[in-house]
Motif scaffolding. Sequence first.
Motif, PDB file in Angstrom:
ATOM      1  N   ALA A 372       0.873  -1.252  -0.065  1.00  7.32           N
ATOM      2  CA  ALA A 372       0.054  -0.268  -0.011  1.00  7.32           C
ATOM      3  C   ALA A 372       0.907   1.341  -0.030  1.00  7.32           C
ATOM      4  O   ALA A 372       0.345   2.548  -0.531  1.00  7.32           O
ATOM      5  N   GLY A 373       1.968   1.244   0.517  1.00  9.04           N
ATOM      6  CA  GLY A 373       2.945   2.163   0.592  1.00  9.04           C
ATOM      7  C   GLY A 373       2.816   3.295   1.766  1.00  9.04           C
ATOM      8  O   GLY A 373       1.995   2.964   2.776  1.00  9.04           O
ATOM      9  N   GLU A 374       3.825   3.980   2.195  1.00  8.17           N
ATOM     10  CA  GLU A 374       3.829   4.897   3.115  1.00  8.17           C
ATOM     11  C   GLU A 374       2.889   5.889   3.280  1.00  8.17           C
ATOM     12  O   GLU A 374       2.325   6.428   2.032  1.00  8.17           O
ATOM     13  N   GLY A 375       2.120   5.858   4.543  1.00  6.97           N
ATOM     14  CA  GLY A 375       1.216   6.772   4.508  1.00  6.97           C
ATOM     15  C   GLY A 375      -0.208   6.220   4.244  1.00  6.97           C
ATOM     16  O   GLY A 375      -1.302   6.991   4.118  1.00  6.97           O
ATOM     17  N   ALA A 376      -0.230   4.850   3.868  1.00 11.08           N
ATOM     18  CA  ALA A 376      -1.543   4.403   3.516  1.00 11.08           C
ATOM     19  C   ALA A 376      -2.445   3.927   4.674  1.00 11.08           C
ATOM     20  O   ALA A 376      -1.940   4.090   5.809  1.00 11.08           O
ATOM     21  N   GLU A 377      -3.876   4.052   4.491  1.00 12.41           N
ATOM     22  CA  GLU A 377      -4.783   3.829   5.498  1.00 12.41           C
ATOM     23  C   GLU A 377      -5.238   2.281   5.049  1.00 12.41           C
ATOM     24  O   GLU A 377      -5.633   2.123   3.885  1.00 12.41           O
ATOM     25  N   ILE A 378      -5.155   1.341   5.986  1.00 16.09           N
ATOM     26  CA  ILE A 378      -5.351   0.188   5.779  1.00 16.09           C
ATOM     27  C   ILE A 378      -6.625  -0.429   6.852  1.00 16.09           C
ATOM     28  O   ILE A 378      -6.223   0.045   8.231  1.00 16.09           O
ATOM     29  N   SER A 379      -7.487  -0.926   6.518  1.00 11.44           N
ATOM     30  CA  SER A 379      -8.484  -1.217   7.131  1.00 11.44           C
ATOM     31  C   SER A 379      -8.907  -2.891   7.417  1.00 11.44           C
ATOM     32  O   SER A 379      -8.746  -3.543   6.418  1.00 11.44           O
ATOM     33  N   LEU A 380      -9.086  -3.251   8.521  1.00 14.73           N
ATOM     34  CA  LEU A 380      -9.360  -4.764   8.927  1.00 14.73           C
ATOM     35  C   LEU A 380     -10.915  -4.905   9.377  1.00 14.73           C
ATOM     36  O   LEU A 380     -11.174  -4.265  10.329  1.00 14.73           O
ATOM     37  N   ASP A 381     -11.691  -5.753   8.792  1.00 12.63           N
ATOM     38  CA  ASP A 381     -12.953  -5.823   9.176  1.00 12.63           C
ATOM     39  C   ASP A 381     -13.499  -7.229   9.187  1.00 12.63           C
ATOM     40  O   ASP A 381     -12.914  -8.086   8.141  1.00 12.63           O
ATOM     41  N   CYS A 382     -14.344  -7.715   9.953  1.00 11.43           N
ATOM     42  CA  CYS A 382     -15.022  -8.922   9.952  1.00 11.43           C
ATOM     43  C   CYS A 382     -16.388  -8.973  10.174  1.00 11.43           C
ATOM     44  O   CYS A 382     -16.855  -8.347  11.140  1.00 11.43           O
ATOM     45  N   ALA A 383     -17.198  -9.318   9.124  1.00  8.52           N
ATOM     46  CA  ALA A 383     -18.474  -9.330   9.315  1.00  8.52           C
ATOM     47  C   ALA A 383     -19.044 -10.599   8.728  1.00  8.52           C
ATOM     48  O   ALA A 383     -18.627 -11.424   8.458  1.00  8.52           O
ATOM     49  N   SER A 384     -20.786 -10.451   9.113  1.00 11.27           N
ATOM     50  CA  SER A 384     -21.289 -11.609   8.556  1.00 11.27           C
ATOM     51  C   SER A 384     -22.200 -11.264   7.373  1.00 11.27           C
ATOM     52  O   SER A 384     -23.013 -10.263   7.150  1.00 11.27           O
ATOM     53  N   GLY A 385     -22.335 -12.386   6.366  1.00 19.10           N
ATOM     54  CA  GLY A 385     -23.353 -11.973   5.163  1.00 19.10           C
ATOM     55  C   GLY A 385     -22.240 -12.025   3.928  1.00 19.10           C
ATOM     56  O   GLY A 385     -21.171 -11.476   3.947  1.00 19.10           O
ATOM     57  N   ALA A 386     -22.782 -12.723   2.770  1.00 15.62           N
ATOM     58  CA  ALA A 386     -21.943 -12.832   1.622  1.00 15.62           C
ATOM     59  C   ALA A 386     -21.739 -11.410   1.021  1.00 15.62           C
ATOM     60  O   ALA A 386     -21.003 -11.125   0.455  1.00 15.62           O
ATOM     61  N   GLY A 387     -22.888 -10.718   1.000  1.00 16.14           N
ATOM     62  CA  GLY A 387     -22.364  -9.261   0.572  1.00 16.14           C
ATOM     63  C   GLY A 387     -22.067  -8.103   1.671  1.00 16.14           C
ATOM     64  O   GLY A 387     -22.214  -6.924   1.280  1.00 16.14           O
ATOM     65  N   ALA A 388     -21.621  -8.509   2.788  1.00 15.21           N
ATOM     66  CA  ALA A 388     -21.317  -7.664   3.840  1.00 15.21           C
ATOM     67  C   ALA A 388     -20.521  -6.541   3.293  1.00 15.21           C
ATOM     68  O   ALA A 388     -19.201  -6.875   2.711  1.00 15.21           O
ATOM     69  N   GLU A 389     -20.690  -5.348   3.580  1.00 17.36           N
ATOM     70  CA  GLU A 389     -19.440  -4.371   3.481  1.00 17.36           C
ATOM     71  C   GLU A 389     -18.830  -3.993   4.737  1.00 17.36           C
ATOM     72  O   GLU A 389     -19.384  -4.310   5.791  1.00 17.36           O
ATOM     73  N   PRO A 390     -17.587  -3.385   4.800  1.00 21.28           N
ATOM     74  CA  PRO A 390     -16.859  -3.240   6.100  1.00 21.28           C
ATOM     75  C   PRO A 390     -17.788  -2.192   6.986  1.00 21.28           C
ATOM     76  O   PRO A 390     -18.384  -1.274   6.447  1.00 21.28           O
ATOM     77  N   GLY A 391     -17.633  -2.814   8.135  1.00 22.05           N
ATOM     78  CA  GLY A 391     -18.750  -1.870   9.189  1.00 22.05           C
ATOM     79  C   GLY A 391     -19.923  -2.105   9.089  1.00 22.05           C
ATOM     80  O   GLY A 391     -20.936  -1.837  10.097  1.00 22.05           O
ATOM     81  N   SER A 392     -20.395  -3.053   8.108  1.00 24.24           N
ATOM     82  CA  SER A 392     -21.961  -3.619   8.003  1.00 24.24           C
ATOM     83  C   SER A 392     -22.262  -4.580   9.170  1.00 24.24           C
ATOM     84  O   SER A 392     -21.296  -5.310   9.374  1.00 24.24           O
ATOM     85  N   ARG A 393     -23.410  -4.971   9.489  1.00 20.19           N
ATOM     86  CA  ARG A 393     -23.772  -6.049  10.376  1.00 20.19           C
ATOM     87  C   ARG A 393     -24.965  -6.770   9.646  1.00 20.19           C
ATOM     88  O   ARG A 393     -25.960  -5.954   9.270  1.00 20.19           O
ATOM     89  N   SER A 394     -24.824  -8.101   9.633  1.00 23.48           N
ATOM     90  CA  SER A 394     -26.049  -8.827   9.283  1.00 23.48           C
ATOM     91  C   SER A 394     -26.912  -9.653  10.497  1.00 23.48           C
ATOM     92  O   SER A 394     -25.901  -9.787  11.482  1.00 23.48           O
TER      93      SER A 394
END
Length: 505
Positions: A372-394
């Motif tokens: 990603a390079g220096e200064g990059a923003e990286i997010s780690l997410d764990c969700a439920s559902g095949a169409g889950a987007e980061p931060g969403s909850r099923s």
Amino acid sequence: MRTRVQAALLLFVVIAVAAFAVPLLLFTASDRTQQLVLARSADLDRFAALMDQAAATGDTSAVAAEARRYTELYGEPLVVTDTRRRTVVQTGGMRAADPAVARLLDAALRNQTEHPSGALRPWSRGSRMFAEPAGTGTRVSGAVVLRASVGTAADEITRRWAAVLAGAALVAVACAVLAQAATGWVVSPLRRLDRAVGQLAAGLPPEQTRAGGPPELRQLAIGFNRMARTVTAALEQQRRLVADTSHQMRNPMAALRLRVDALHTHLAPSGERTYTGVTTELDRLETLLDDLLALATAEHRAGELAVTDGPDVHCDAAAVAADRHRLWEPVAERAGARLALTSAAPPLPAACTDRELAQIADILLDNAIKYAGEGAEISLDCASGAGAEPGSRSESGSGPVVLTVTDDGPGLGTDELALATTRFWRAGHQRENRTAGTGLGLAIAEQLLAGRGGRLELTAARPRGLRARAVIPRATKGGPDGIGGRGAPGGPGGTGRRHEPGEAR
């Protein structure tokens, strides 16, 4: 296949039994109807003879007495008239003036015999009307009408039909049993052969297929067993070569590193650059050996799980994600990036071990931090559902568990996304980088996910960057009290070796 073959045979049995039973049912009904008609015709002939005799003598007492006795005995009414339609006798409540009776009397006086048409059926009820003229030749001396009950005949037809249908059912059941046995005899060797083919395709030693069924299948099973032994031996030799090579080269590599390190103190300043290059290449070679061994293990495990149910395992994916974030956050800070955990999920039971999920998360996070390079923003997410987007909850239990790592780095092009999980593949701008890794990490993650029935999805992030989604089936058992430990032992890398970003885009 067995179901289709049995269905075809059973359909043939049904058609064959129906082709035999239906004509027999119709014949029994027609035969009993004919018996009824013949019996009542004989009774009418007798009364017609008595009426003819009464017309000749003028004494109708005999025919009247006989008609009453007949009705008392059989319960079937009679009407007898002379040629002038004068009633000689009428019994059982049937009258000559009734329209239906009058019509039959007129026909009989015209020297016409009236018998009912159509065969009886088990559901036939009521009565049938018979009419016959009295006299000889063309001379008519009277008319006789008889109303016959069909209840007894219909009941007998019912019994005959029941016997026929019971026999047909027994024949159908016997044929179905024979069809099942025949299809089992033919299909069972094919099912065993199919199972063995699946094991062979997964790279596992297939079970020896028993030679059974028709001669052609027995010969096929023998030929497959011969081929399977050859292929299995070749695959095992290949697998053992990779594993043994990776393992056996570690000792020489360790000895080489010790000797190179020992030479470091004796090097002139001008040899420092060469020494650094040698140690870098040693690091890459050690990483490559570790990744080859990890890939061979992942492929073998995926093959085993593809043809076997495997143990019923589960882990708390949310806890593993939190644990990986805690371990990788300092690594991201040293690389000049920021790693954020975007979810605080409740327990999410994933159908894999915590070590497997931790290894997958390590690979994705390592990949993102490195490229990603220096200064990059990286997010780690764990969700439920095949169409889950980061931060969403099923809703709980509504779909698979999705572990997502997203960065805002340079990302990959459309063509590169399709090649990212290819072994030893690296993005064009990384191919000249000697420390860019082996290009095996994403291939290892893909094999680990495939072994558990999951998949790895790589898509472009918006507005820029890469999104890697590890989709794992939800565990059918377990829960907050039955979920495994919180992540894999060890620090970043989680694969049993020291931290080295192991895959390239």
